[in-house]
Design a protein around this motif. Sequence first.
Motif, mmCIF file in Angstrom:
data_model
loop_
_atom_site.group_PDB
_atom_site.id
_atom_site.type_symbol
_atom_site.label_atom_id
_atom_site.label_comp_id
_atom_site.label_asym_id
_atom_site.label_seq_id
_atom_site.Cartn_x
_atom_site.Cartn_y
_atom_site.Cartn_z
ATOM 1 N N ASP A 16 0.803 -1.229 0.000
ATOM 2 C CA ASP A 16 0.000 0.000 0.000
ATOM 3 C C ASP A 16 0.839 1.284 0.000
ATOM 4 N N ARG A 17 2.134 1.152 -0.105
ATOM 5 C CA ARG A 17 2.996 2.337 -0.184
ATOM 6 C C ARG A 17 3.090 2.828 -1.623
ATOM 7 N N LYS A 18 3.385 4.120 -1.759
ATOM 8 C CA LYS A 18 3.553 4.704 -3.088
ATOM 9 C C LYS A 18 4.790 4.113 -3.754
ATOM 10 N N ALA A 19 4.600 3.655 -4.985
ATOM 11 C CA ALA A 19 5.704 3.071 -5.747
ATOM 12 C C ALA A 19 6.108 3.974 -6.905
ATOM 13 N N VAL A 20 5.120 4.657 -7.489
ATOM 14 C CA VAL A 20 5.349 5.494 -8.660
ATOM 15 C C VAL A 20 4.652 6.827 -8.459
ATOM 16 N N CYS A 21 5.362 7.889 -8.823
ATOM 17 C CA CYS A 21 4.798 9.234 -8.784
ATOM 18 C C CYS A 21 5.052 9.875 -10.144
ATOM 19 N N PHE A 22 4.030 10.494 -10.715
ATOM 20 C CA PHE A 22 4.210 11.175 -11.993
ATOM 21 C C PHE A 22 3.606 12.563 -11.910
ATOM 22 N N ASP A 23 4.404 13.550 -12.284
ATOM 23 C CA ASP A 23 3.985 14.945 -12.295
ATOM 24 C C ASP A 23 4.129 15.470 -13.713
ATOM 25 N N GLU A 24 3.019 15.874 -14.315
ATOM 26 C CA GLU A 24 3.042 16.368 -15.690
ATOM 27 C C GLU A 24 3.533 17.804 -15.795
ATOM 28 N N CYS A 25 3.801 18.435 -14.654
ATOM 29 C CA CYS A 25 4.281 19.826 -14.624
ATOM 30 C C CYS A 25 3.301 20.766 -15.327
ATOM 31 N N ASN A 26 2.005 20.581 -15.063
ATOM 32 C CA ASN A 26 0.981 21.419 -15.691
ATOM 33 C C ASN A 26 -0.007 21.965 -14.654
ATOM 34 N N ASP A 27 0.467 22.212 -13.465
ATOM 35 C CA ASP A 27 -0.330 22.741 -12.361
ATOM 36 C C ASP A 27 -1.401 21.788 -11.843
ATOM 37 N N LYS A 28 -1.392 20.549 -12.298
ATOM 38 C CA LYS A 28 -2.275 19.528 -11.749
ATOM 39 C C LYS A 28 -1.488 18.783 -10.683
ATOM 40 N N PRO A 29 -2.187 18.199 -9.708
ATOM 41 C CA PRO A 29 -1.462 17.435 -8.679
ATOM 42 C C PRO A 29 -0.804 16.185 -9.268
ATOM 43 N N SER A 30 0.257 15.766 -8.633
ATOM 44 C CA SER A 30 0.944 14.548 -9.044
ATOM 45 C C SER A 30 0.026 13.345 -8.873
ATOM 46 N N VAL A 31 0.267 12.319 -9.673
ATOM 47 C CA VAL A 31 -0.499 11.074 -9.617
ATOM 48 C C VAL A 31 0.409 10.007 -9.027
ATOM 49 N N PHE A 32 -0.158 9.135 -8.186
ATOM 50 C CA PHE A 32 0.611 8.083 -7.524
ATOM 51 C C PHE A 32 -0.025 6.731 -7.764
ATOM 52 N N TYR A 33 0.817 5.701 -7.846
ATOM 53 C CA TYR A 33 0.372 4.318 -7.827
ATOM 54 C C TYR A 33 1.080 3.626 -6.670
ATOM 55 N N THR A 34 0.353 2.741 -6.009
ATOM 56 C CA THR A 34 0.977 1.923 -4.966
ATOM 57 C C THR A 34 1.674 0.733 -5.634
ATOM 58 N N TYR A 35 2.491 0.035 -4.848
ATOM 59 C CA TYR A 35 3.126 -1.172 -5.365
ATOM 60 C C TYR A 35 2.075 -2.170 -5.850
ATOM 61 N N LYS A 36 0.991 -2.290 -5.096
ATOM 62 C CA LYS A 36 -0.084 -3.214 -5.460
ATOM 63 C C LYS A 36 -0.663 -2.860 -6.826
ATOM 64 N N GLU A 37 -0.881 -1.571 -7.085
ATOM 65 C CA GLU A 37 -1.434 -1.127 -8.364
ATOM 66 C C GLU A 37 -0.450 -1.356 -9.515
ATOM 67 N N VAL A 38 0.826 -1.069 -9.285
ATOM 68 C CA VAL A 38 1.849 -1.266 -10.319
ATOM 69 C C VAL A 38 1.930 -2.732 -10.713
ATOM 70 N N VAL A 39 1.983 -3.608 -9.721
ATOM 71 C CA VAL A 39 2.091 -5.041 -9.987
ATOM 72 C C VAL A 39 0.819 -5.560 -10.655
ATOM 73 N N SER A 40 -0.335 -5.081 -10.248
ATOM 74 C CA SER A 40 -1.603 -5.509 -10.847
ATOM 75 C C SER A 40 -1.664 -5.133 -12.332
ATOM 76 N N LEU A 41 -1.311 -3.892 -12.662
ATOM 77 C CA LEU A 41 -1.313 -3.458 -14.062
ATOM 78 C C LEU A 41 -0.273 -4.219 -14.880
ATOM 79 N N ALA A 42 0.888 -4.450 -14.294
ATOM 80 C CA ALA A 42 1.944 -5.195 -14.982
ATOM 81 C C ALA A 42 1.494 -6.627 -15.259
ATOM 82 N N THR A 43 0.852 -7.243 -14.297
ATOM 83 C CA THR A 43 0.383 -8.621 -14.459
ATOM 84 C C THR A 43 -0.692 -8.704 -15.536
#
Length: 138
Positions: A16-43
Motif C-alpha cells: 500500500d505504499r507509493k511506488a510510482v509518482c508522476f507529475d506532468e508539470c501542468n499545475d495539476k497534482p501529481s499522480v501516484f500508484y501503490t506497489y499493489k497497483e503497479v504489480v496488478s497493471l503489470a500482471t
Amino acid sequence: MTLQEMVHQAASLYSDRKAVCFDECNDKPSVFYTYKEVVSLATELTVFLQNYCDQRGRFEIGLYCYPGINLPSWILGILQVPAAYSPLDPDAPPVLSNYFMKKCNLQYILVENDKIKVSVKDTKRNIKMRFRKLQQLS
C-alpha cells in the motif's frame, strides 16, 4: 535478482505504499500508484502478451508511448513475459522509427490508445485493450 523480482519483493512488503509518482508539470497534482497497483497493471499486461504473442524463442517488444504514470507497469509487464523491450519515441520521424523497428527486429509494438492512429507498415493484426494496442509486424 531481476528487476521484476525486486518489484514483487517490495510489493509483498509494502503493497500500500507509493511506488510510482508522476507529475506532468501542468499545475495539476501529481499522480501516484501503490506497489499493489503497479504489480496488478503489470500482471494484466503480462497475461495479455502471453496470450497473444508467439513466444517461441527470444523476442522483443517496442513500447510506443510518452512517459507517464503507466510506463513502469508496462515495462514490468513486458519483462515478466519474459521479453526485451525497446522504447519508441512518438516524436521521432516515421522514417527513423521504421528503421529502428527493423534494426531491433521488433516483432510486436505496444501503442498507447491516444497514439493508435499512428500508421505502422505491414501490420498483420491489431488487438485493442483499454489502454494499449498490440501490433504484430511482419
